[in-house]
Design an enzyme around this catalytic site. Structure first.
Site, PDB file in Angstrom:
ATOM      1  N   LYS A 273       0.839  -1.200   0.000  1.00 31.45           N
ATOM      2  CA  LYS A 273       0.000   0.000   0.000  1.00 31.45           C
ATOM      3  C   LYS A 273       0.875   1.251   0.000  1.00 31.45           C
ATOM      4  CE  LYS A 273      -3.930  -1.841   2.663  1.00 31.45           C
ATOM      5  NZ  LYS A 273      -4.973  -1.636   1.644  1.00 31.45           N
ATOM      6  N   ARG A 347     -10.318 -11.479   2.085  1.00 33.02           N
ATOM      7  CA  ARG A 347     -11.226 -12.497   1.535  1.00 33.02           C
ATOM      8  C   ARG A 347     -10.599 -13.885   1.579  1.00 33.02           C
ATOM      9  NH1 ARG A 347     -11.567  -9.249  -3.982  1.00 33.02           N
ATOM     10  NH2 ARG A 347     -11.190  -7.591  -2.473  1.00 33.02           N
TER      11      ARG A 347
HETATM   12  N1  BES Z   1      -8.026  -3.847   4.435  1.00 33.46           N
HETATM   13  C1  BES Z   1      -8.201  -3.427   3.097  1.00 33.46           C
HETATM   14  C2  BES Z   1      -9.482  -2.642   2.887  1.00 33.46           C
HETATM   15  C3  BES Z   1      -9.525  -1.313   3.570  1.00 33.46           C
HETATM   16  C4  BES Z   1      -9.046  -0.199   2.922  1.00 33.46           C
HETATM   17  C5  BES Z   1     -10.090  -1.195   4.804  1.00 33.46           C
HETATM   18  C6  BES Z   1      -9.123   1.026   3.529  1.00 33.46           C
HETATM   19  C7  BES Z   1     -10.159   0.032   5.409  1.00 33.46           C
HETATM   20  C8  BES Z   1      -9.687   1.150   4.767  1.00 33.46           C
HETATM   21  C9  BES Z   1      -8.245  -4.632   2.162  1.00 33.46           C
HETATM   22  O1  BES Z   1      -7.482  -5.706   2.554  1.00 33.46           O
HETATM   23  C10 BES Z   1      -7.750  -4.184   0.844  1.00 33.46           C
HETATM   24  O2  BES Z   1      -6.626  -3.804   0.765  1.00 33.46           O
HETATM   25  N2  BES Z   1      -8.600  -4.240  -0.182  1.00 33.46           N
HETATM   26  C11 BES Z   1      -8.239  -3.846  -1.486  1.00 33.46           C
HETATM   27  C12 BES Z   1      -8.723  -4.895  -2.448  1.00 33.46           C
HETATM   28  C13 BES Z   1      -8.225  -4.719  -3.841  1.00 33.46           C
HETATM   29  C14 BES Z   1      -6.730  -4.990  -3.900  1.00 33.46           C
HETATM   30  C15 BES Z   1      -8.965  -5.660  -4.754  1.00 33.46           C
HETATM   31  C16 BES Z   1      -8.910  -2.514  -1.779  1.00 33.46           C
HETATM   32  O3  BES Z   1     -10.087  -2.347  -1.457  1.00 33.46           O
HETATM   33  O4  BES Z   1      -8.241  -1.632  -2.301  1.00 33.46           O
HETATM   34 MN    MN Z   2      -5.469  -5.465   1.928  1.00 27.92          MN
END
Ligand code: BES
Ligand code: MN
Ligand code: ZN
Length: 500
Positions: A273, A347
């Site tokens: 990230k 997931r």
């Molecule tokens: N934990 C994150 C989702 C999240 C983002 C929660 C911001 C709270 C605040 C999750 O694991 C994630 O990174 N999801 C990705 C999925 C994508 C790579 C398909 C997302 O939503 O960007």
């Molecule tokens: Mn994630």
């Protein structure tokens, strides 16, 4: 918090402050006796237009002739417009006001709450329901996370006396719910160096009491169970995963299974990230925290239900041992998954938890709660949980609980078209599609693992963390999901008619 009821009046109670909630369209007879006693001060501030009873309006009076020296007038807004949520907010505002005064012992006069109309939904509820909403908001807003501070920010309330004969039982429920919310908030606010998956399993044990049987699977056992999707998420971290199973048997029939995402820190892994805001990813275990907190409350309330809580805890980090884009992993149900993004890790942990539940728990239904997608907060902000599922009955039940608790849910579709988004060239499915529809694609991914089992997914990515304080929701962790699921379970326990 010590909460007691005392049928005494404002004159005789000795407290640091008496909170006096008042509606905007006040009738003089509702406060005349008290007003007379304190030399007409209430009439004076109303006449001077210093106080009109508007929502979020407060006036502090220093009074004579009462055993208490201070009286806080707390505006409730118009009588006919009063809702449970407005009562909570007024309570939140009043408690935060007295907190800033640095006092310890507070009394609440409830005279005006009795004159307010009942919310249509609560027609059958006891008359002190309104007091409980006010107190609930007050106590929820009173939360502080001060584990890492040498100097405390506030003196802290110690006792609340309600000037009424409210039954002790309803305070007991309130205290149970509030301390569950506090626990969830504490866990979420705790940084990941102090809340690893192992720490989380210890917290689950500590919270459980003797009515909940806690089983914790370590890496070896997770491997033996072939939870390859979940395990792949954990493999980049020196902090090993812990698969936590909390079993409460208080009723008959197949259990309801609650599953909470518990990524104690989500760096994104190799699909790392951006640095900006990454510190907040300690909250990626908010679903798991909610499940642990709910299990604690359930056992304290001795609900006549069978409930199993599952928390697949793991830390998602990059490193030499980390899983990589392109890897193919196999979940407990033998489905193969191609990893497109190591940041779509939640997931993967949930897929195996759902698979485990279906293999071993004979679930009557599954509810998962997870900070699953950034797209959830893009869609709904922090005002609602995104809800998806394969059972409209279960979703209806959750909607009712959401209305009652104001932990609102908003349903998103799981159209079959979304299957396309997750088609892989090499495996049964892939763990991430593109940006398009990523909230529902995540839901669809889980749906493939839920199969025939009635199941609902709650995405709390937008609601679990608040960057700003609002009403009774503090900055930081909100503890979302705890009140929602407790209310949902209580409805099940009492066949919808819930007496608090
Ligand atoms: N934990 C994150 C989702 C999240 C983002 C929660 C911001 C709270 C605040 C999750 O694991 C994630 O990174 N999801 C990705 C999925 C994508 C790579 C398909 C997302 O939503 O960007
Ligand atoms: Mn994630
Ligand atoms: Zn995550």
């Amino acid at each position: 918090m010590k909460i007691t009821a005392s049928p005494s009046n404002e004159t005789d109670i000795k407290a640091d402050v008496i909170i006096l909630p008042l509606v905007e369209d006040l009738r003089p007879e509702e406060y005349a006796d008290l007003d007379k006693r304190i030399g007409g001060l209430i009439t004076k501030v109303i006449a001077a237009k210093e106080f009109a009873g508007k929502q979020n309006q407060f006036t502090l009076l220093h009074v004579q002739n009462l055993k208490s020296e201070r009286l806080l007038l707390a505006g409730l807004g118009k009588r006919a417009e009063l809702t449970p949520e407005l009562l909570r907010r007024a309570g939140g505002g009043a408690f935060s006001y007295v907190n800033k005064l640095g006092v310890h012992n507070v009394a609440i006069s409830v005279r005006s709450l009795y004159h307010s109309p009942r919310n249509a939904r609560n027609k059958g509820a006891e008359r002190f329901q309104r007091i409980l909403y006010f107190m609930e908001g007050g106590l929820l807003g009173n939360y502080r996370f001060e584990k890492y501070r040498k100097v405390s920010n506030g003196a802290g309330l110690k006792s609340i006396t309600v000037l009424d004969n409210t039954p002790a039982q309803s305070f007991k429920r309130l205290n149970t719910v509030i301390s569950a919310v506090y626990l969830a908030r504490d866990l979420v606010n705790t940084p990941s160096n102090d809340l690893t998956p192992v720490d989380m399993s210890n917290q689950a044990r500590a919270a459980s009491g003797n009515k909940v049987k806690v089983t914790v699977l370590d890496e070896k056992k997770i491997k033996r169970e072939s939870m390859g999707a979940y395990l792949s998420v954990a493999q980049g971290s020196v902090n090993p995963p812990r698969f936590i199973v909390m079993e409460y048997r208080g009723g008959k029939g197949d259990p309801l299974v609650l599953i909470g995402k518990a990524v104690t820190f989500d760096s994104g892994g190799i699909s790392i990230k951006p640095a900006d805001g990454m510190e907040k990813m300690k909250y990626d275990m908010a679903g798991g925290a909610a499940v642990i907190a709910v299990m604690k409350a359930v056992s304290e309330m001795a609900l006549p239900l069978n409930i199993i809580g599952i928390v697949p805890a793991a830390e998602n980090l990059p490193g030499g041992a980390a899983f990589k884009p392109g890897d193919v992993v196999t979940a407990i149900n033998n489905k193969t998954i191609e990893i497109i993004s190591t940041d779509a890790e939640g997931r993967l942990t949930l897929a195996d938890a759902i698979g485990y539940a279906r293999k071993y728990c004979k679930p009557s239904a599954i509810i998962d709660i997870a900070t699953l997608t950034g797209a959830c907060s893009i869609a709904l902000g922090n005002a609602a949980i995104a809800m998806m599922g394969n059972s409209s009955g279960l979703m209806d039940e959750l909607r009712s609980a959401a209305e009652e608790t104001y932990e609102r849910v908003w349903q998103m579709p799981l159209y079959d078209e979304y299957k396309e988004y997750l088609k892989s060239d090499v495996a049964d499915m892939k763990n991430a599609g593109g940006r398009v529809g990523s909230l529902v694609a995540a839901g669809y991914f889980l749906k493939e693992f839920a199969g025939e089992t009635p199941w609902v997914h709650l995405d709390i990515a937008g609601t679990a963390w608040h960057d700003k304080e609002s009403g009774y929701i503090p900055k930081g962790s909100s503890g979302i999901g705890v009140r929602l699921i407790i209310d949902f379970l209580e409805r099940r326990a009492t066949g919808l008619s819930r007496g608090k």
